[in-house]
Scaffold this motif. Sequence first.
Motif, PDB file in Angstrom:
ATOM      1  N   LEU A 296       0.876  -1.150   0.000  1.00  0.00           N
ATOM      2  CA  LEU A 296       0.000   0.000   0.000  1.00  0.00           C
ATOM      3  C   LEU A 296       0.923   1.211   0.000  1.00  0.00           C
ATOM      4  O   LEU A 296       1.694   1.407   0.938  1.00  0.00           O
ATOM      5  CB  LEU A 296      -0.866  -0.025   1.265  1.00  0.00           C
ATOM      6  CG  LEU A 296      -2.008   0.955   1.368  1.00  0.00           C
ATOM      7  CD1 LEU A 296      -3.045   0.703   0.282  1.00  0.00           C
ATOM      8  CD2 LEU A 296      -2.659   0.851   2.748  1.00  0.00           C
ATOM      9  N   ILE A 297       0.894   1.993  -1.082  1.00  0.00           N
ATOM     10  CA  ILE A 297       1.802   3.131  -1.237  1.00  0.00           C
ATOM     11  C   ILE A 297       1.005   4.425  -1.097  1.00  0.00           C
ATOM     12  O   ILE A 297       0.036   4.652  -1.823  1.00  0.00           O
ATOM     13  CB  ILE A 297       2.502   3.122  -2.615  1.00  0.00           C
ATOM     14  CG1 ILE A 297       3.169   1.775  -2.896  1.00  0.00           C
ATOM     15  CG2 ILE A 297       3.484   4.285  -2.732  1.00  0.00           C
ATOM     16  CD1 ILE A 297       4.352   1.453  -2.025  1.00  0.00           C
ATOM     17  N   GLU A 298       1.428   5.255  -0.165  1.00  0.00           N
ATOM     18  CA  GLU A 298       0.757   6.530   0.091  1.00  0.00           C
ATOM     19  C   GLU A 298       0.808   7.436  -1.138  1.00  0.00           C
ATOM     20  O   GLU A 298       1.832   7.554  -1.792  1.00  0.00           O
ATOM     21  CB  GLU A 298       1.482   7.193   1.263  1.00  0.00           C
ATOM     22  CG  GLU A 298       0.976   8.532   1.659  1.00  0.00           C
ATOM     23  CD  GLU A 298       1.848   9.171   2.732  1.00  0.00           C
ATOM     24  OE1 GLU A 298       1.278   9.932   3.515  1.00  0.00           O
ATOM     25  OE2 GLU A 298       3.072   8.922   2.771  1.00  0.00           O
ATOM     26  N   PHE A 299      -0.323   8.078  -1.455  1.00  0.00           N
ATOM     27  CA  PHE A 299      -0.372   9.063  -2.527  1.00  0.00           C
ATOM     28  C   PHE A 299       0.118  10.390  -1.957  1.00  0.00           C
ATOM     29  O   PHE A 299      -0.358  10.845  -0.921  1.00  0.00           O
ATOM     30  CB  PHE A 299      -1.798   9.222  -3.059  1.00  0.00           C
ATOM     31  CG  PHE A 299      -1.964  10.388  -3.996  1.00  0.00           C
ATOM     32  CD1 PHE A 299      -1.523  10.296  -5.304  1.00  0.00           C
ATOM     33  CD2 PHE A 299      -2.544  11.574  -3.568  1.00  0.00           C
ATOM     34  CE1 PHE A 299      -1.668  11.372  -6.175  1.00  0.00           C
ATOM     35  CE2 PHE A 299      -2.697  12.643  -4.429  1.00  0.00           C
ATOM     36  CZ  PHE A 299      -2.254  12.541  -5.739  1.00  0.00           C
TER      37      PHE A 299
ATOM     38  N   VAL B 196       9.443  21.181  -0.748  1.00  0.00           N
ATOM     39  CA  VAL B 196      10.208  19.944  -0.650  1.00  0.00           C
ATOM     40  C   VAL B 196       9.273  18.782  -0.952  1.00  0.00           C
ATOM     41  O   VAL B 196       8.219  18.641  -0.327  1.00  0.00           O
ATOM     42  CB  VAL B 196      10.818  19.787   0.766  1.00  0.00           C
ATOM     43  CG1 VAL B 196      11.525  18.455   0.897  1.00  0.00           C
ATOM     44  CG2 VAL B 196      11.743  20.947   1.073  1.00  0.00           C
ATOM     45  N   GLN B 197       9.639  17.977  -1.946  1.00  0.00           N
ATOM     46  CA  GLN B 197       8.824  16.821  -2.314  1.00  0.00           C
ATOM     47  C   GLN B 197       9.037  15.717  -1.292  1.00  0.00           C
ATOM     48  O   GLN B 197      10.162  15.293  -1.054  1.00  0.00           O
ATOM     49  CB  GLN B 197       9.200  16.323  -3.714  1.00  0.00           C
ATOM     50  CG  GLN B 197       8.334  15.194  -4.214  1.00  0.00           C
ATOM     51  CD  GLN B 197       6.889  15.614  -4.437  1.00  0.00           C
ATOM     52  OE1 GLN B 197       6.626  16.643  -5.028  1.00  0.00           O
ATOM     53  NE2 GLN B 197       5.960  14.836  -3.951  1.00  0.00           N
ATOM     54  N   ARG B 198       7.956  15.270  -0.666  1.00  0.00           N
ATOM     55  CA  ARG B 198       8.019  14.217   0.341  1.00  0.00           C
ATOM     56  C   ARG B 198       7.954  12.849  -0.334  1.00  0.00           C
ATOM     57  O   ARG B 198       7.205  12.654  -1.290  1.00  0.00           O
ATOM     58  CB  ARG B 198       6.850  14.393   1.305  1.00  0.00           C
ATOM     59  CG  ARG B 198       6.959  13.554   2.553  1.00  0.00           C
ATOM     60  CD  ARG B 198       5.933  13.973   3.592  1.00  0.00           C
ATOM     61  NE  ARG B 198       4.553  13.749   3.210  1.00  0.00           N
ATOM     62  CZ  ARG B 198       3.960  12.555   3.203  1.00  0.00           C
ATOM     63  NH1 ARG B 198       4.628  11.475   3.535  1.00  0.00           N
ATOM     64  NH2 ARG B 198       2.701  12.436   2.857  1.00  0.00           N
ATOM     65  N   THR B 199       8.739  11.899   0.165  1.00  0.00           N
ATOM     66  CA  THR B 199       8.724  10.531  -0.353  1.00  0.00           C
ATOM     67  C   THR B 199       7.507   9.797   0.200  1.00  0.00           C
ATOM     68  O   THR B 199       7.251   9.858   1.406  1.00  0.00           O
ATOM     69  CB  THR B 199      10.007   9.784   0.062  1.00  0.00           C
ATOM     70  OG1 THR B 199      11.121  10.513  -0.416  1.00  0.00           O
ATOM     71  CG2 THR B 199      10.028   8.369  -0.483  1.00  0.00           C
ATOM     72  N   PRO B 200       6.747   9.116  -0.656  1.00  0.00           N
ATOM     73  CA  PRO B 200       5.572   8.377  -0.170  1.00  0.00           C
ATOM     74  C   PRO B 200       5.977   7.256   0.778  1.00  0.00           C
ATOM     75  O   PRO B 200       6.996   6.599   0.589  1.00  0.00           O
ATOM     76  CB  PRO B 200       4.942   7.803  -1.430  1.00  0.00           C
ATOM     77  CG  PRO B 200       5.677   8.357  -2.582  1.00  0.00           C
ATOM     78  CD  PRO B 200       6.923   8.992  -2.083  1.00  0.00           C
ATOM     79  N   PHE B 201       5.157   7.033   1.780  1.00  0.00           N
ATOM     80  CA  PHE B 201       5.382   5.951   2.730  1.00  0.00           C
ATOM     81  C   PHE B 201       4.691   4.698   2.214  1.00  0.00           C
ATOM     82  O   PHE B 201       3.609   4.773   1.644  1.00  0.00           O
ATOM     83  CB  PHE B 201       4.836   6.345   4.105  1.00  0.00           C
ATOM     84  CG  PHE B 201       5.238   5.404   5.194  1.00  0.00           C
ATOM     85  CD1 PHE B 201       6.512   5.455   5.731  1.00  0.00           C
ATOM     86  CD2 PHE B 201       4.351   4.447   5.660  1.00  0.00           C
ATOM     87  CE1 PHE B 201       6.886   4.574   6.741  1.00  0.00           C
ATOM     88  CE2 PHE B 201       4.724   3.568   6.662  1.00  0.00           C
ATOM     89  CZ  PHE B 201       5.986   3.638   7.208  1.00  0.00           C
ATOM     90  N   GLY B 202       5.305   3.545   2.370  1.00  0.00           N
ATOM     91  CA  GLY B 202       4.719   2.297   1.917  1.00  0.00           C
ATOM     92  C   GLY B 202       4.545   1.297   3.044  1.00  0.00           C
ATOM     93  O   GLY B 202       5.328   1.263   3.983  1.00  0.00           O
ATOM     94  N   TYR B 203       3.489   0.535   2.963  1.00  0.00           N
ATOM     95  CA  TYR B 203       3.205  -0.540   3.913  1.00  0.00           C
ATOM     96  C   TYR B 203       3.064  -1.842   3.143  1.00  0.00           C
ATOM     97  O   TYR B 203       2.472  -1.858   2.062  1.00  0.00           O
ATOM     98  CB  TYR B 203       1.870  -0.306   4.628  1.00  0.00           C
ATOM     99  CG  TYR B 203       1.757   0.958   5.418  1.00  0.00           C
ATOM    100  CD1 TYR B 203       2.130   1.000   6.752  1.00  0.00           C
ATOM    101  CD2 TYR B 203       1.228   2.110   4.837  1.00  0.00           C
ATOM    102  CE1 TYR B 203       1.984   2.168   7.503  1.00  0.00           C
ATOM    103  CE2 TYR B 203       1.082   3.277   5.578  1.00  0.00           C
ATOM    104  CZ  TYR B 203       1.465   3.296   6.905  1.00  0.00           C
ATOM    105  OH  TYR B 203       1.320   4.439   7.623  1.00  0.00           O
ATOM    106  N   PHE B 204       3.536  -2.927   3.696  1.00  0.00           N
ATOM    107  CA  PHE B 204       3.268  -4.234   3.096  1.00  0.00           C
ATOM    108  C   PHE B 204       1.865  -4.676   3.501  1.00  0.00           C
ATOM    109  O   PHE B 204       1.513  -4.648   4.674  1.00  0.00           O
ATOM    110  CB  PHE B 204       4.282  -5.283   3.570  1.00  0.00           C
ATOM    111  CG  PHE B 204       5.591  -5.219   2.848  1.00  0.00           C
ATOM    112  CD1 PHE B 204       6.647  -4.489   3.359  1.00  0.00           C
ATOM    113  CD2 PHE B 204       5.771  -5.881   1.649  1.00  0.00           C
ATOM    114  CE1 PHE B 204       7.852  -4.412   2.698  1.00  0.00           C
ATOM    115  CE2 PHE B 204       6.975  -5.819   0.976  1.00  0.00           C
ATOM    116  CZ  PHE B 204       8.019  -5.084   1.504  1.00  0.00           C
TER     117      PHE B 204
END
Length: 155
Positions: free
Chosen positions: A70-73, A84-92
């Motif tokens: 599940l990748i954060e938009f 500053v562009q934030r990196t999306p957080f991901g969950y398995f």
Amino acid sequence: TAGVYRPIFYIVSQYGVTDQTSTTVNVENVASSLKVTSPNGGEKWVKGPTKTIKWTSPRYIRATYADLKLIEFVETCPTDVDCVQRTPFGYFIAQNININLKMHNWCVGDVLNYGPSGYGLTDQTIAPNGRYFVQICEKGTNNCDSSDSYFSVAQ
């Protein structure tokens, strides 16, 4: 491996007469057909009930496994604004699932949290309300696909 090949076939008769022929063979990268089909954008999934994540893939002969994330938009920075562009957080969502099943029943919101550092399973948790993509990746490869657009996960 995908590419255009020209195999040559050598023929030898029982009398020692030889001949050869060749042809052109185009091998396509069938692994690229891995594709998330649901959720694929615009859906609103409520936390708690079970929903089915679906994908298409070629039929693998050997046991092949995949990971679902599940990748954060994250909104992109406008070109005319300094931010500053934030990196999306991901969950398995799940790991080492049989890719040939082409579906996974997910209790919406349940995720395996690997934490921002990406090291070590911390616990099973609930993803925050938000907009996400589902990503499937064939284990041990770069063969991945994500939802075409984001979907919502909420209470």
